[in-house]
Design a protein around this motif. Structure first.
Motif, mmCIF file in Angstrom:
data_model
loop_
_atom_site.group_PDB
_atom_site.id
_atom_site.type_symbol
_atom_site.label_atom_id
_atom_site.label_comp_id
_atom_site.label_asym_id
_atom_site.label_seq_id
_atom_site.Cartn_x
_atom_site.Cartn_y
_atom_site.Cartn_z
ATOM 1 N N ASN A 55 150.133 144.772 79.148
ATOM 2 C CA ASN A 55 151.420 144.139 79.418
ATOM 3 C C ASN A 55 151.265 142.760 80.032
ATOM 4 O O ASN A 55 151.983 142.404 80.945
ATOM 5 C CB ASN A 55 152.175 144.988 80.442
ATOM 6 C CG ASN A 55 153.503 145.376 79.890
ATOM 7 O OD1 ASN A 55 154.008 144.743 78.994
ATOM 8 N ND2 ASN A 55 154.055 146.426 80.449
ATOM 9 N N THR A 56 150.286 142.041 79.552
ATOM 10 C CA THR A 56 150.090 140.750 80.176
ATOM 11 C C THR A 56 149.443 139.806 79.187
ATOM 12 O O THR A 56 149.084 140.200 78.090
ATOM 13 C CB THR A 56 149.218 140.885 81.428
ATOM 14 O OG1 THR A 56 149.042 139.591 82.009
ATOM 15 C CG2 THR A 56 147.847 141.408 81.084
ATOM 16 N N ASN A 57 149.306 138.555 79.564
ATOM 17 C CA ASN A 57 148.728 137.563 78.676
ATOM 18 C C ASN A 57 147.364 137.175 79.211
ATOM 19 O O ASN A 57 147.242 136.608 80.281
ATOM 20 C CB ASN A 57 149.642 136.327 78.641
ATOM 21 C CG ASN A 57 149.240 135.397 77.546
ATOM 22 O OD1 ASN A 57 148.170 135.548 76.963
ATOM 23 N ND2 ASN A 57 150.096 134.440 77.267
ATOM 24 N N PHE A 58 146.343 137.529 78.469
ATOM 25 C CA PHE A 58 144.996 137.339 78.987
ATOM 26 C C PHE A 58 144.387 135.985 78.679
ATOM 27 O O PHE A 58 143.170 135.837 78.715
ATOM 28 C CB PHE A 58 144.056 138.430 78.438
ATOM 29 C CG PHE A 58 144.189 139.741 79.150
ATOM 30 C CD1 PHE A 58 144.318 140.916 78.441
ATOM 31 C CD2 PHE A 58 144.172 139.807 80.530
ATOM 32 C CE1 PHE A 58 144.424 142.123 79.092
ATOM 33 C CE2 PHE A 58 144.287 141.007 81.192
ATOM 34 C CZ PHE A 58 144.411 142.172 80.466
ATOM 35 N N GLU A 59 145.156 135.007 78.366
ATOM 36 C CA GLU A 59 144.638 133.645 78.148
ATOM 37 C C GLU A 59 143.539 133.622 77.111
ATOM 38 O O GLU A 59 142.421 133.196 77.384
ATOM 39 C CB GLU A 59 144.058 133.056 79.440
ATOM 40 C CG GLU A 59 145.089 132.850 80.521
ATOM 41 C CD GLU A 59 144.449 132.863 81.901
ATOM 42 O OE1 GLU A 59 145.162 133.190 82.843
ATOM 43 O OE2 GLU A 59 143.244 132.572 82.005
ATOM 44 N N ASN A 60 143.824 134.106 75.948
ATOM 45 C CA ASN A 60 142.794 134.114 74.907
ATOM 46 C C ASN A 60 142.904 132.898 74.036
ATOM 47 O O ASN A 60 143.929 132.246 73.973
ATOM 48 C CB ASN A 60 142.963 135.341 74.023
ATOM 49 C CG ASN A 60 142.820 136.589 74.819
ATOM 50 O OD1 ASN A 60 141.776 136.838 75.369
ATOM 51 N ND2 ASN A 60 143.880 137.359 74.901
ATOM 52 N N PHE A 61 141.826 132.606 73.352
ATOM 53 C CA PHE A 61 141.917 131.574 72.337
ATOM 54 C C PHE A 61 141.256 132.088 71.083
ATOM 55 O O PHE A 61 140.352 132.924 71.125
ATOM 56 C CB PHE A 61 141.291 130.266 72.819
ATOM 57 C CG PHE A 61 140.034 130.472 73.599
ATOM 58 C CD1 PHE A 61 140.079 130.738 74.964
ATOM 59 C CD2 PHE A 61 138.793 130.408 72.988
ATOM 60 C CE1 PHE A 61 138.935 130.924 75.691
ATOM 61 C CE2 PHE A 61 137.635 130.594 73.712
ATOM 62 C CZ PHE A 61 137.705 130.846 75.071
ATOM 63 N N GLU A 62 141.737 131.585 69.969
ATOM 64 C CA GLU A 62 141.224 132.070 68.692
ATOM 65 C C GLU A 62 139.790 131.622 68.503
ATOM 66 O O GLU A 62 139.426 130.512 68.839
ATOM 67 C CB GLU A 62 142.060 131.497 67.553
ATOM 68 C CG GLU A 62 143.370 132.229 67.378
ATOM 69 C CD GLU A 62 144.172 131.637 66.245
ATOM 70 O OE1 GLU A 62 145.379 131.883 66.209
ATOM 71 O OE2 GLU A 62 143.582 130.909 65.431
ATOM 72 N N SER A 63 138.989 132.517 67.902
ATOM 73 C CA SER A 63 137.599 132.133 67.631
ATOM 74 C C SER A 63 137.474 131.669 66.193
ATOM 75 O O SER A 63 138.253 132.065 65.335
ATOM 76 C CB SER A 63 136.673 133.322 67.843
ATOM 77 O OG SER A 63 137.189 134.164 68.802
ATOM 78 N N SER A 64 136.470 130.864 65.958
ATOM 79 C CA SER A 64 136.269 130.397 64.583
ATOM 80 C C SER A 64 135.528 131.482 63.806
ATOM 81 O O SER A 64 134.924 132.377 64.379
ATOM 82 C CB SER A 64 135.467 129.104 64.586
ATOM 83 O OG SER A 64 134.112 129.387 64.369
ATOM 84 N N HIS A 65 135.585 131.354 62.480
ATOM 85 C CA HIS A 65 134.875 132.321 61.639
ATOM 86 C C HIS A 65 133.462 131.885 61.355
ATOM 87 O O HIS A 65 132.775 132.524 60.571
ATOM 88 C CB HIS A 65 135.625 132.484 60.302
ATOM 89 C CG HIS A 65 136.832 133.358 60.424
ATOM 90 N ND1 HIS A 65 136.811 134.691 60.144
ATOM 91 C CD2 HIS A 65 138.092 133.076 60.827
ATOM 92 C CE1 HIS A 65 138.020 135.193 60.341
ATOM 93 N NE2 HIS A 65 138.812 134.244 60.761
ATOM 94 N N PHE A 66 133.039 130.768 61.978
ATOM 95 C CA PHE A 66 131.753 130.206 61.589
ATOM 96 C C PHE A 66 130.705 130.317 62.677
ATOM 97 O O PHE A 66 129.841 129.488 62.788
ATOM 98 C CB PHE A 66 131.941 128.738 61.162
ATOM 99 C CG PHE A 66 132.730 128.637 59.897
ATOM 100 C CD1 PHE A 66 134.101 128.458 59.948
ATOM 101 C CD2 PHE A 66 132.106 128.782 58.675
ATOM 102 C CE1 PHE A 66 134.837 128.405 58.789
ATOM 103 C CE2 PHE A 66 132.833 128.728 57.507
ATOM 104 C CZ PHE A 66 134.204 128.533 57.560
ATOM 105 N N GLU A 67 130.796 131.358 63.471
ATOM 106 C CA GLU A 67 129.771 131.552 64.492
ATOM 107 C C GLU A 67 128.468 131.970 63.815
ATOM 108 O O GLU A 67 128.479 132.878 62.989
ATOM 109 C CB GLU A 67 130.198 132.648 65.469
ATOM 110 C CG GLU A 67 131.477 132.352 66.230
ATOM 111 C CD GLU A 67 131.235 131.401 67.381
ATOM 112 O OE1 GLU A 67 130.072 131.200 67.733
ATOM 113 O OE2 GLU A 67 132.222 130.867 67.910
#
Lengths: 414, 330
Positions: A55-67
């Motif tokens: 129930n919260t916003n964990f401050e995520n960011f999208e990862s790239s597909h090119f790791e």
């Protein structure tokens, strides 16, 4: 010591029934710790599910597909609900399933889990330790996100889960379950479970030995894997705002039990079995790791003759070995040092000798020159003396001639 | 960060209203309670004091049942042993679903000989043996799921009600043992002291303890926060508790109470105006039992472990951890 335990009947109220409360109060003061590992392909909805779950916003960011390689990202949060403080660590895989060659994909995950066990083991083996203050970072639950293909598990899934099932409590979930119809979902679940069984993957079973929760746990065990939908967006349904995903053809409500198994997951993971997950991690997975690690290091409980060997003795023996090794290396280094010193000394001696000979040489040169100069000086002095003599003679002569001339003049004048 | 409203406790969800901001983290308290009830608890209490001070009776009064060794072992006559013996008896008791394995460790012969020098040694050895057993199990490769806890959690020391001050035996014993175990001193048979005598005696004892640097439970240095300190200060002002034990019931004012009947009146054991038994019981059982166990495991046991693991690196050591050095110290 009397080994028999007598059962006793109390004649009145003693008061130790407050013990569980005392225990709970202490735990409230200390706070709790829970660590979840989410494994799944990029974009499968791991972060969204965590946000929805807590129930919260964990401050995520999208990862790239090119790791180029699978990495793990761990983030720790402090949550509080009524008087319970929870230190939650969410570990996400980054780049899982994106590489061309996925043979080594599971390794970073296994390494991460082992590292946490290792640091706990280190703390436990320390002489001065503070276990009750230790921030437990061992992974308590692993949510494995299965792609909603509708057919079966991918081989990457099977391989990864097989490597992890003896290290962590695995709870498989079907992600983005709103893309599968109900009938397909039922078949999909059966296929998944049968594949897991036939490949010998031990997933986490909700405990059924405690009567209070046995019933709900048994029924939940039958619903595995949970088909979940995550969403942090709210949509108006009826007269309430609910967490849902809005499509042109309808609204999928996250907390509606007939739409998906999200509520079941939340109940099982948090409300009913969180403590059991922590306990299994400590008493089963960690103990297995510890046993393997110590045996690897050469410790045993019994020696070849099957007599009990104390850890202390083995430790002492190893310590002696280590100290001897240290001693040997020290001696080696000392010898090398002495050798070098000798070499340097020889070098310096050579240089010294060389300098000495040059000094002698210069001294001789100097002496020679001095001798030559002395000779020249003597010659000069002799010259001077003879010159002086000649000058005196000349002066005398000149004086005589002058007086002779003067006499002549005087004579003439007369 | 989430600030959920206070959600309903697990098991009490009202059917019509579903609180969408409720996550369920506080349900872990209930899970912990369930686990604790299932596992049961262990408590090991040691009683130390000269014979005739009422140790067995006090234990029976505390646990409202016949936990004393005298009722278990049929001895023809109670003889004072020639050396100190350590006898421990375990009991399985249950109250409102909470199961406890209570072990009472008795020390007959303590302080009864003519020459009482080093009478604390067998007791120290016993306590260290329990720590040693726990340590050995803990450092095993294949270890049990739950290590059986036989460590002495609490040692109740009985002070005879002389009314003056502590005797050299009391001081020596408490000084040495307060370093390895939680000591709770009590004034035994306190019905021989009037209230003024009792207050004077207690004050004298507290002064003696302070002067000799003896730290009894609750120890000042282990207070965790302000709240703890406040509660424990109140307790420290009352130590040692003046207790009277009895396992006989008498009719007083229409109620049946535990007490001692004399010609001049009946002493009610659980009446705080008569004696301080109720305070002792509350401290040991109702409020501080978990704390006593925690201090034993996180402080006393850890200190023993540090000493033991360091000792092995330096000097010769007996199997129970008493090195040649510490044997002399003691």
């Amino acid at each position: 010591q009397d080994k028999n335990i007598r059962p006793l009947n109390l004649a009145g109220h003693v008061g130790f029934d407050s013990l569980p409360d005392q225990l709970v109060n202490k735990s409230i003061c200390q706070g709790f710790c829970f660590n979840i590992l989410c494994i799944g392909e990029t974009g499968i909805g791991k972060s969204t599910l965590m946000d929805t779950l807590f129930n919260t916003n964990f401050e995520n960011f999208e990862s790239s597909h090119f790791e180029p390689q699978v990495k793990l990202r761990a983030q720790t949060y402090d949550l509080q609900e009524s008087n319970v403080r929870l230190r939650l660590t969410v570990v996400n895989t980054v780049g899982f399933g994106d590489q061309m060659n996925k043979q080594e994909s599971y390794q970073p995950v296994v390494d991460y889990i082992d590292r946490q066990f290792e640091s706990y083991l280190q703390e436990e083996l320390k002489i001065k330790r503070s276990l009750h203050n230790y921030h437990d970072s061992r992974v308590h639950a692993c949510l494995y996100f299965i792609s909603p293909s509708g057919h079966s598990l991918k081989s990457l899934d099977l391989v990864t889960m097989k490597k992890l099932d003896s290290k962590v409590n695995i709870i498989p979930v079907i992600a983005k379950a709103d893309t599968i119809s109900k009938s397909e979902l039922h078949k999909f679940k059966i296929k998944i479970m049968s594949e897991l069984v036939s490949n010998g993957v031990q997933i986490y079973q909700f405990p059924i030995d405690d009567e209070t929760v046995a019933k709900v746990n048994t029924s939940m065990n039958g619903h595995l894997p949970f088909a979940v939908v995550g969403s942090t967006e709210e949509v108006m349904v009826g007269n309430k705002m609910v967490k849902a995903r809005q499509y042109p053809w309808g609204i999928v409500q996250v907390e509606n039990e007939s739409h998906c198994d999200f509520m079941k997951l939340r109940e099982m993971l948090i409300c009913v079995n969180m403590e059991d997950l922590r306990e299994q991690t400590h008493t089963r997975h960690y103990e297995l790791y510890r046993r393997c690690k110590l045996e690897e290091m050469g410790f045993k409980d019994t020696d070849p003759e099957c007599k009990p060997v104390s850890l202390q003795e083995t430790y002492e023996a190893k310590r002696q070995e280590f100290l001897l090794e240290l001693q040997r290396r020290e001696d080696e280094m000392r010898q090398m040092f002495v050798q070098r010193v000798k070499e340097k000394e020889a070098e310096l001696k050579d240089a010294e000798r060389e300098l000495q000979s040059r000094f002698e040489q210069l001294k001789r040169l100097h002496a020679d020159e001095k001798a030559t100069l002395e000779d020249k000086k003597k010659a000069l002095e002799e010259d001077q003396v003879s010159f002086g003599k000649r000058r005196a003679a000349a002066q005398l002569l000149q004086g005589q001639s002058l007086t002779a001339n003067g006499k002549k003049d005087k004579d003439r004048k007369k | 960060m989430v600030a959920p409203t206070v959600g309903p406790v697990y098991g009490e969800k009202p059917s019509s209203v579903v609180d969408f901001s409720y996550v369920g983290i506080d349900a872990i308290l209930e899970q912990m309670r369930r686990k604790a009830m299932k596992q049961g608890f262990e408590l090991n209490i040691m009683v130390v004091g000269q014979s005739g001070l009422g140790k067995s009776t006090l234990m029976n009064t505390l646990f409202k049942s016949k936990v004393s060794r005298k009722y278990v072992q049929a001895t023809a006559q109670e003889k004072i042993p020639k050396t100190i013996e350590i006898k421990s008896i375990s009991h399985d008791i249950e109250e409102k679903g909470v199961r406890m394995k209570l072990t009472v460790i008795d020390t007959p012969g303590f302080g009864d000989q003519i020459n009482n020098e080093n009478c604390w040694q067998p007791i120290m050895r016993f306590i260290n043996d329990q720590y040693e057993a726990y340590l050995q199990e803990e450092i095993n490769i294949n270890r049990k799921k739950r290590i059986p806890d036989s460590r002495v959690h609490c040692c109740i020391y009985f002070i005879p009600p002389t009314g003056h001050c502590l005797r050299p035996l009391d001081v020596e014993f408490m000084r040495r043992l307060s370093k390895v175990v939680n000591i709770v001193p009590v004034i035994a048979k306190a019905d021989t002291l009037t209230l003024e005598e009792r207050d004077f005696f207690k004050q004298k004892i507290r002064e003696d303890l302070r002067a000799n640097g003896i730290d009894v439970y609750p120890q000042k240095e282990f207070d965790e926060d302000q709240e703890d300190r406040m509660i424990n200060e109140k307790i420290r002002e009352m130590i040692p508790f003046a207790v009277v034990g009895s396992d006989q019931e008498y009719q007083v004012n229409g109620r049946r109470l535990l007490g001692r009947k004399t010609k001049w009146g009946t002493i009610e054991v659980e009446n705080i105006a008569h004696c301080e038994f109720a305070y002792l019981r509350d401290l040991l059982i109702r409020t501080h039992m978990q704390n006593i166990k925690d201090i034993t495991s996180t402080i006393h046991y850890e200190m023993y472990r540090v000493r033991r693991l360091n000792e092995n690196n330096t000097g010769a050591v007996h199997t129970n951890g008493l090195s040649d050095h510490s044997a002399h110290e003691m």
